[in-house]
Motif scaffolding. Structure first.
Motif, PDB file in Angstrom:
ATOM      1  N   ASN A  72      16.829  65.676  31.956  1.00  0.00           N
ATOM      2  CA  ASN A  72      15.641  65.922  30.992  1.00  0.00           C
ATOM      3  C   ASN A  72      16.484  65.612  29.694  1.00  0.00           C
ATOM      4  O   ASN A  72      17.297  66.347  29.329  1.00  0.00           O
ATOM      5  N   ASP A 457      11.423  60.189  31.935  1.00  0.00           N
ATOM      6  CA  ASP A 457      12.722  61.057  32.665  1.00  0.00           C
ATOM      7  C   ASP A 457      12.885  60.385  33.769  1.00  0.00           C
ATOM      8  O   ASP A 457      12.353  59.249  34.014  1.00  0.00           O
ATOM      9  N   LEU A 463       9.007  61.899  28.210  1.00  0.00           N
ATOM     10  CA  LEU A 463       9.980  62.761  27.401  1.00  0.00           C
ATOM     11  C   LEU A 463       8.950  63.466  26.371  1.00  0.00           C
ATOM     12  O   LEU A 463       8.129  62.947  25.858  1.00  0.00           O
TER      13      LEU A 463
END
Lengths: 588, 249
Positions: A72, A457, A463
């Motif tokens: 992430n 991600d 994101l």
């Protein structure tokens, strides 16, 4: 399709400081708590073994304790008109991962925010007039005050065993402490740390100039201490592998050294690690959380129903989870409506380097929160009339260690390689020091968090996108405060001094601070805040979102003490008020 | 061989030291246990650093080893202060780093689209370090053969310095990689190798730590914190100990 699990009383998302504090408090209340952690379980004896912990390449360069960007990351841009691009490796900040979270590799500097901060907009308006506040700023009050915050700061002090000296004990100003702090009800649990040469020299120079030096409040404790949960910690050994590292001495307070050893042993607690929560689930009305959906390492999705959902997943993931779950309205910088993502702020890093010929600082003797500081130019501790800016910074010398891949101070103009590079590197390694000024970051209309339209991600979810640049207010403040630091440096009489005020645009590359705040802020008005003063969502009353995401702006202080206090505050509100009468604790 | 392929390490070990006991043959001998020569445990058993043993090259080709050696002995030249980066093991360090998770960027966000951004938005190149080295070293070699009719490693030291400066400033362009970014990567990795703990293959006998006065992986300065403005002259310590600790090899 997620497989549904049996329901539980409480779900906690993220087992760093905030999640661990709340889980512990609510299990004490007799509730059954399931806590999710996207990273691994971490244990001092195994993971931060004294034989392998002091490894600069592994922990500082390759960032082994931090969240891997492959799992992430965020995208970043300076203005709303730019295209945000992903941070492919961490630079500007270092988000954590695993139990303990960023609280494992943090520095340990643990200030309390000042009473004025909690009503900053009101305070500045009363003192300087509404017209004095620069139009670009969107400062806000927190919807709470010092009397409500102080008991929870004390609870965090006693959990973490903080080392320091009270400067204001029950209203009495005490020599050697920080006279600018709010009145505290109790002295620090452990005494101030012993100081190496650099901070001592700085404190003397600052004192000679009429400033008020004090030992930096530290969560790397100075002596053995048994905390409020009965867990014993050991004294800091100044090993110099501290910020970016886990502590092998049980000296650095973190959730894994001060809470989890007790929490883990409770029969009504369960930690689910390597399990990433994908979203908070809401019922058809959108006004009630029904639990969370998470994914395990095999990619299988599970639904964990719960009566109460507590999100404590660091600023970025708190806000991203709210955006992905459809909690609140996303903030729109054009109309300034919506509160999810509103008022994102950072920290403004300034410093002055000092190069000496006749001094030896032994800079490898260090710890993340070891040092001396002054608060004479922080926040509103000095008169801002006519200065054209507000805010300020915590000025201090805190030698964190000197592992040499990262620490090789040389004067500007030194070549980066070759024999002359080497001569300068050797000449300055032991005889240089730096005075830092960690300064405030005040919110603006165009600094905010949102979902990225392009980058996703590993699971295909958007994101988080950061839109941030330093405000003109903060750049002016940086110049002013760095000039003051330079004045102290000059009094220390180095061969050469080099000032580094923050200038230009926010750059994602060089490390500045992991103090990312805001985006789901607390307040008294649901039009400009996402949670009330109990960290309870205005829109979804059985959802509490706790962390630095709740800060409406950032003062010139490190955030963790306040994150800890807010976690105790939210837990107290749940125990004392919410469980008796589940529903909104503040009427909008 | 594709540019990102890596020779499989024929053996992985935590440290190359022969002092490490392997718990082979210790079962089935009753309750007594004889301990001799080395302690009966393996260091870092629970949380080992990723290191590769010496004696073999894991990623770099012989030609690349020669080029990287010729670079690292100019970035960190031998002089009165220390041996060169090459002699300190920087090439071995870089080879092992490229062979490991760093070399493949496996921990990093490598999803597209890749597009150039502002200077503030950081590295947006799609190549991992293995590819950057493979392409960068080949491009550097091609440049040197074209310009000097020689391999980089065969240039005299002054000329190598000149080429390195041109890479650093972007005065020359390389075919497949950004010259400045490639130089910055090699410089970064060379410094990492020179200053990291010796368990990773560089910083031979803690040469850089001795040079600076950095005591290394010590973990307790409580006896020293009050000794202000004094030279301490503490002998450095690696995660693997010190060679003096070994009575015989």
């Amino acid at each position: 399709m997620a497989t549904k699990l049996p329901s539980t009383d409480v779900v906690v998302v993220g087992l760093g400081w905030a999640g661990s504090i709340i889980a512990n408090e609510l299990t004490d209340q007799g509730l059954e708590v399931v806590a999710f952690e996207r990273g691994p379980w971490r244990e001092t004896a195994r993971d931060f073994n004294i034989a392998s912990a002091p490894d600069e390449l592994r922990y500082s360069q390759r960032q082994e304790l931090m969240l891997q960007t492959a799992q992430n990351t965020v995208t970043a841009r300076n203005t709303p008109s730019q295209t945000a691009l992903p941070m492919r490796s961490w630079g500007s900040f270092h988000p954590g991962n695993g139990t303990g979270g960023a609280g494992n590799h943090w520095a340990g500097i643990t200030f309390r925010f000042q009473p004025e901060e909690f009503r900053l907009k009101s305070h500045l308006t009363e003192k300087y007039g509404a017209g004095a506040i620069p139009a670009e700023l969107t400062l806000q009050d927190w919807g709470t005050d010092w009397s409500e915050m102080e008991p929870f700061y004390t609870a965090f002090d006693q959990l973490a065993g903080l080392s320091g000296r009270a400067g204001n004990l029950k209203g009495q100003i005490r020599e050697g402490g920080n006279p600018f702090e709010g009145p505290r009800s109790e002295e620090y649990p452990t005494g101030p740390m012993r100081q190496p040469y650099g901070p001592t020299l700085f404190a003397q120079a600052a004192k000679d100039l009429g400033y008020k030096p004090f030992p930096v409040p530290s969560a790397l404790i100075s002596e053995a201490y048994t905390n409020s949960l009965g867990i014993t910690m050991g004294p800091c050994t100044f090993c110099g592998f501290c910020t970016n590292y886990g502590c092998a001495n049980y000296s650095k307070a973190s959730a894994i050294t001060t809470i989890l050893p007790v929490l883990t042993r409770k029969s009504n607690f369960r930690a689910q690690t390597n399990s990433e929560v994908l979203r908070v689930t809401l019922d058809a009305t959108g006004k009630r959380a029904t639990g969370v959906v998470y994914v395990d390492t095999s990619g299988k999705e599970w639904e964990q129903p719960a009566d109460l959902v507590i999100v404590t997943a660091f600023t970025f993931e708190n806000v991203r989870l709210m955006l992905l779950s459809g909690v609140g309205t996303p903030y729109d910088p054009e109309t300034q409506t919506g509160t999810t993502g509103r008022n994102y702020a950072y920290q403004t890093a300034n410093s002055v380097q000092l190069f000496f010929d006749d001094k030896n600082f032994n800079p490898f003797i260090g710890a993340g929160a070891l040092g001396m500081g002054i608060d004479d130019f922080n926040n509103d501790n000095f008169d801002h009339s006519g200065l054209g800016f507000f805010g300020g910074g915590s000025i201090r010398v805190t030698p964190i260690g000197a592992a040499p891949i990262g620490y090789r101070p040389t004067p500007p103009g030194t070549p980066l390689w070759g024999s002359n590079w080497k001569r300068q590197t050797v000449k300055n390694y032991l005889s240089s020091m730096s005075i830092g000024c960690e300064a405030s970051s005040y919110t603006t209309r165009t600094n905010y968090l949102s979902l990225d339209p392009t980058y996703t991600d590993r699971l295909g979810r958007p994101l988080l996108r950061i839109t941030f640049d330093f405000s003109q207010n903060d750049l002016k403040m940086s110049q002013y405060c760095t000039d003051k630091v330079a004045g102290i440096a000059k009094a220390m009489n180095p061969r050469q001094q080099v000032a580094h005020p923050m200038t230009g645009h926010w750059n994602t590359g060089p490390y500045q601070s992991s103090h990312v705040v805001g985006g789901f802020v607390m307040g008294a008005d649901p039009k400009t805040s996402a949670v009330n003063k109990y960290l309870q969502s205005w829109d979804v009353p059985n959802l509490f979102v706790v962390g630095a995401s709740a800060f409406p702006q950032n003062p010139g202080y490190n955030p963790t003490g306040t994150v800890g206090a807010l976690a105790f505050k939210a837990a107290d509100a749940i125990r004392r008020l919410y469980l008796k009468n589940p529903g909104p604790l503040v009427s909008a | 061989m594709r540019s990102s392929e890596v020779a499989q390490p024929n053996r992985r070990q935590f440290l190359s030291s022969t002092a490490i006991a392997l718990l082979l043959g210790s079962t089935g001998r009753g309750l007594g246990e004889t301990i001799a020569g080395s302690p009966p445990w393996k260091p870092f058993d629970a949380s080992p650093p990723q290191t590769l043993g010496s004696g073999t090259w894991y990623f770099l080709t012989p030609d690349e080893v020669r080029t990287v050696g010729a670079i690292t002995e100019r970035l960190i030249p031998a002089d009165e202060l220390s041996i060169s980066g090459k002699d300190a093991g920087c090439v071995e360090f870089i080879d092992r780093q490229l062979a490991g998770s760093y070399g493949s960027s496996e921990r990093l966000y490598m999803k597209g689209p890749f597009q150039p951004g502002t200077p503030e938005q950081g590295d947006q190149f799609p190549l991992d370090p293995r590819q950057r080295y493979r392409l960068g070293l080949a491009s550097l070699q091609a440049h040197c053969r074209e310009t000097y009719q020689k391999a980089f490693a065969d240039l005299p030291p002054e000329q190598r310095d000149q080429v390195l400066t041109q890479l650093q400033t972007g005065a020359i362009t390389l075919k497949d990689v950004d010259a400045k970014a490639f130089f910055a990567l090699v410089l970064q990795n060379t410094m990492e190798g020179f200053f990291a703990d010796p368990i990773y293959g560089g910083n031979k006998e803690m040469v850089s730590w001795r040079m600076l006065g950095f005591p290394g992986a010590r973990y307790d300065y409580r006896d020293y914190i009050d000794k202000h403005n004094q030279k301490l002259d503490l002998p450095p310590l690696s995660i693997a100990g010190r060679s003096e600790w070994r009575v015989k090899d």
